[in-house]
Design an enzyme around this catalytic site. Structure first.
Site, PDB file in Angstrom:
ATOM      1  N   ASP A   1       0.835  -1.192   0.000  1.00 18.36           N
ATOM      2  CA  ASP A   1       0.000   0.000   0.000  1.00 18.36           C
ATOM      3  C   ASP A   1       0.874   1.248   0.000  1.00 18.36           C
ATOM      4  O   ASP A   1       2.031   1.216   0.450  1.00 18.36           O
ATOM      5  CB  ASP A   1      -0.910   0.020   1.230  1.00 18.36           C
ATOM      6  CG  ASP A   1      -1.897  -1.141   1.245  1.00 18.36           C
ATOM      7  OD1 ASP A   1      -2.247  -1.627   0.160  1.00 18.36           O
ATOM      8  OD2 ASP A   1      -2.297  -1.547   2.348  1.00 18.36           O
ATOM      9  N   LYS A   2       0.321   2.341  -0.461  1.00 17.66           N
ATOM     10  CA  LYS A   2       1.067   3.599  -0.553  1.00 17.66           C
ATOM     11  C   LYS A   2       1.782   3.937   0.752  1.00 17.66           C
ATOM     12  O   LYS A   2       2.962   4.309   0.744  1.00 17.66           O
ATOM     13  CB  LYS A   2       0.114   4.732  -0.938  1.00 17.66           C
ATOM     14  CG  LYS A   2       0.760   6.109  -0.951  1.00 17.66           C
ATOM     15  CD  LYS A   2      -0.245   7.194  -1.303  1.00 17.66           C
ATOM     16  CE  LYS A   2       0.403   8.566  -1.252  1.00 17.66           C
ATOM     17  NZ  LYS A   2      -0.570   9.652  -1.579  1.00 17.66           N
TER      18      LYS A   2
END
Length: 335
Positions: A170-171
């Site tokens: 995830d970012k």
């Protein structure tokens, strides 16, 4: 014997047109990169909205994108800029449009994105991804991603699906991820992940104290029907298994080691939140900012796999970044 690596901080124009084509140039400020199209409004479109007329000229683009071009000043009627999509057009008027490419169409291009490469050979590379870096282009993040950086890093990335990316972080998750550099290596890595032969270990900081020191969470995960940005534990979802070990705790927080046996989207975040222990600062799943963390407290700390070409056992470890490390030490120092 495995090799152990440790890292520290660190167009073709559309054919269908309902307007008569006109090749004469209009007095409009075209950019050098955009395609220019002009047409005369046909009788059939007299009294229609401007956006409908523009769709007739460039039907390969979405109506939303073309409305955006109108509103941002890229459409002219009889040589004058018009920024209202609902403006009515009349037969015989000349409509000109500057077709700026969509962000999505420009996403898969090389960009000089800094990549912290901790291992690389002809078959694969391993990255230590910082928090805040998006792995794959998507809505809201069409550039500046790991994929863009890979396309710039080596030529063969352009020949591979997703530039060789076989799993994502995830970012706002930091840490290790592996990328294939050849189709053969990518295929082998995908199969190894599916067969649960790639070992992925994370450090996480969660709200509350887990009831057991060691816990296996087996709960299927699917898209949350109430929100497209969330996943949820649902009976209709795909099977998902996470092993969780509590390494330290205070009265309010737990320092955890999480081992993935499957790789569902947001798996650790969803599994822990479903047990009432959302990650610190993970607002999407109910976690509040604390301990100095302003992003979800999750770090991919260990990656172990078999080399897809020669069968060598590889192991990589990444020290957490400073924000995570400071938060973690506030918990383990009190345990």
């Amino acid at each position: 014997m495995s090799t152990d690596y440790r890292v520290g901080h660190s167009a073709e124009p559309g054919a269908q047109r309902d307007l008569a084509a006109d090749t004469e140039s209009a007095d409009t400020p075209w950019s050098d990169e955009a395609e220019k199209r002009e047409a005369i409004v046909a009788d059939a479109l007299h009294g229609s909205r401007l956006d409908k007329a523009v769709v007739a000229m460039a039907g390969e683009f979405s109506r939303n994108h073309l409305q955006g071009l109108i509103e941002s000043g890229h459409v002219w009627v009889d040589g004058r800029s018009v920024t209202t999509s609902s403006r009515k057009v009349m037969a015989g008027q000349r409509v000109a449009v500057e077709l700026i490419p969509t962000a999505q169409s420009q996403a898969f291009r090389p960009e000089p994105v800094p990549l912290d490469i901790v291992f690389e050979d002809a078959q694969l590379l391993v990255l230590n991804k910082p928090a805040g870096l998006v792995v794959h282009p998507a809505a809201g993040n069409w550039s500046g991603t790991v994929l863009n950086g890979l396309l710039a890093h080596h030529n063969s990335a352009a020949l591979l699906p997703r530039a060789g990316i076989v799993h994502r972080l995830d970012k706002d998750t930091s840490g290790l991820m592996v990328v294939g550099k050849t189709l053969q290596a990518m295929t082998a890595l995908v199969r190894a992940i599916a067969a649960r032969e790639v070992h992925r270990e994370y450090l996480a900081i969660a709200h509350g104290v887990l009831e057991k020191k060691k816990l296996r969470i087996e709960a299927p995960i699917a898209r949350d029907p109430q929100s497209r940005i969330r996943m949820a534990v649902l009976a209709s979802g795909k099977s998902a298994t996470t092993d969780v070990e509590r390494l330290g705790h205070t009265d309010e927080f737990s320092a955890l080691r999480c081992t993935l046996h499957t790789g569902r989207t947001h798996q650790i975040r969803v599994h822990l939140a479903s047990r009432g222990h959302p990650l610190v600062a993970d607002a999407i799943y109910g976690g509040a900012a604390a301990l100095g963390m302003q992003r979800q407290a999750l770090h991919a700390t260990r990656l172990a796999l078999t080399h897809p070409a020669d069968g060598t056992a590889l192991e990589f470890r990444a020290v957490p970044p400073a924000d995570f490390d400071a938060a973690w030490n506030q918990i383990v120092a009190c345990s």
